[in-house]
Design a protein around this motif. Structure first.
Motif, PDB file in Angstrom:
ATOM      1  N   MET A 160       0.841  -1.198   0.000  1.00  0.00           N
ATOM      2  CA  MET A 160       0.000   0.000   0.000  1.00  0.00           C
ATOM      3  C   MET A 160       0.877   1.250   0.000  1.00  0.00           C
ATOM      4  N   ASP A 220       2.009   4.711   0.957  1.00  0.00           N
ATOM      5  CA  ASP A 220       1.745   5.610   2.076  1.00  0.00           C
ATOM      6  C   ASP A 220       2.403   6.973   1.868  1.00  0.00           C
ATOM      7  N   LYS A 259       2.173  10.215  -0.797  1.00  0.00           N
ATOM      8  CA  LYS A 259       1.507  10.867  -1.922  1.00  0.00           C
ATOM      9  C   LYS A 259       2.134  12.239  -2.135  1.00  0.00           C
ATOM     10  N   TYR A 317       6.095   6.434  -4.426  1.00  0.00           N
ATOM     11  CA  TYR A 317       5.078   7.422  -4.084  1.00  0.00           C
ATOM     12  C   TYR A 317       4.018   7.479  -5.176  1.00  0.00           C
ATOM     13  N   HIS A 327       2.541  11.922   3.975  1.00  0.00           N
ATOM     14  CA  HIS A 327       3.242  10.714   4.427  1.00  0.00           C
ATOM     15  C   HIS A 327       2.480  10.129   5.611  1.00  0.00           C
ATOM     16  N   ASN A 328       2.003   8.907   5.436  1.00  0.00           N
ATOM     17  CA  ASN A 328       1.195   8.253   6.474  1.00  0.00           C
ATOM     18  C   ASN A 328       0.025   9.137   6.905  1.00  0.00           C
ATOM     19  N   GLY A 329      -0.582   9.800   5.925  1.00  0.00           N
ATOM     20  CA  GLY A 329      -1.763  10.615   6.197  1.00  0.00           C
ATOM     21  C   GLY A 329      -1.482  12.009   6.708  1.00  0.00           C
TER      22      GLY A 329
END
Length: 219
Positions: A1, A3, A5, A29, A58-60
């Motif tokens: 997945m 993580d 963007k 990414y 990164h990680n939300g």
């Protein structure tokens, strides 16, 4: 997945600086192309203050402003260092990166404005070029013998500036006036660490030409 963007624009030098850093570190990414005329809810939620790209998620968690993002990437991910490890060299890299970042607006105004505002911007850009011409004499990179943080910040003057000149017909840089800068620029855009991370010149030129024509029609 995935993580990581990156919200950005394919033609944005700021976006490319961040992509550069991620690729240098070997980070996988997801690139999300934004439309600044119709900004996504994710962009507005992630950068509610400035509402602009690039944004690294990164990680939300969102991180904004390209040079801040570069430092975050350097600290959080393994791989080649972006900032020098020597404290003095690190300070120099930050100095030149800020100097270059602060001048982007003046360069853009020179090509897309007219009259007094254009002339004022031209004077500022000429002063910038004089400083860079003196600093870059005989240098391959801005700081030390390794490509890094300040060199990423230099992508606008090293690459985009030449495209803007060709598209608009407004010439700021000549080898007669700024021989050291031009020698550095030619080496810069052709070295392997730079060339593979830049957008195709023909695509970028076509985009800037269209933007220049649109700007001229509104004048």
């Amino acid at each position: 997945m995935v993580d990581v963007k990156l919200l950005g624009l394919w033609y944005s030098p700021a976006s490319h600086k961040v992509e550069w850093a991620l690729k240098l570190k070997g980070v996988k990414y997801e690139f999300i192309e934004e439309n600044l005329q119709n900004k996504s809810p994710l962009l507005l939620e992630s950068n509610p203050i400035h509402k602009k790209i690039p944004i690294l998620i990164h990680n939300g968690k969102p991180i904004c402003e390209s040079m801040i993002i570069l430092e975050y990437i350097d600290e959080i991910f393994e791989g080649p260092f972006i900032l020098p490890k020597d404290p003095y060299d690190r300070a120099l890299a930050r100095f030149w990166a800020k100097f270059l970042d602060d001048k982007v607006g003046a360069v853009v105004n020179t090509f897309f404005h007219k009259g007094e505002e254009q002339e004022k911007s031209k004077e500022e850009v000429y002063e910038m070029l004089k400083i860079l011409d003196n600093e870059l004499k005989g240098k391959k990179f801005f700081v030390g013998d390794k490509f890094g943080y300040a060199d990423m910040a230099a992508n606008f003057v090293g690459y985009w500036l030449g495209v803007f000149q060709e598209a608009s017909g407004v010439v700021l840089v000549t080898s007669e006036k700024f021989s050291n800068f031009c020698a550095w620029r030619d080496e810069y855009i052709n070295c392997s660490q730079v060339k593979e991370y830049l957008p195709p010149r023909n695509d970028l030129l076509a985009f800037v030409e269209a933007r220049s024509q649109a700007s001229a029609s509104k004048a």
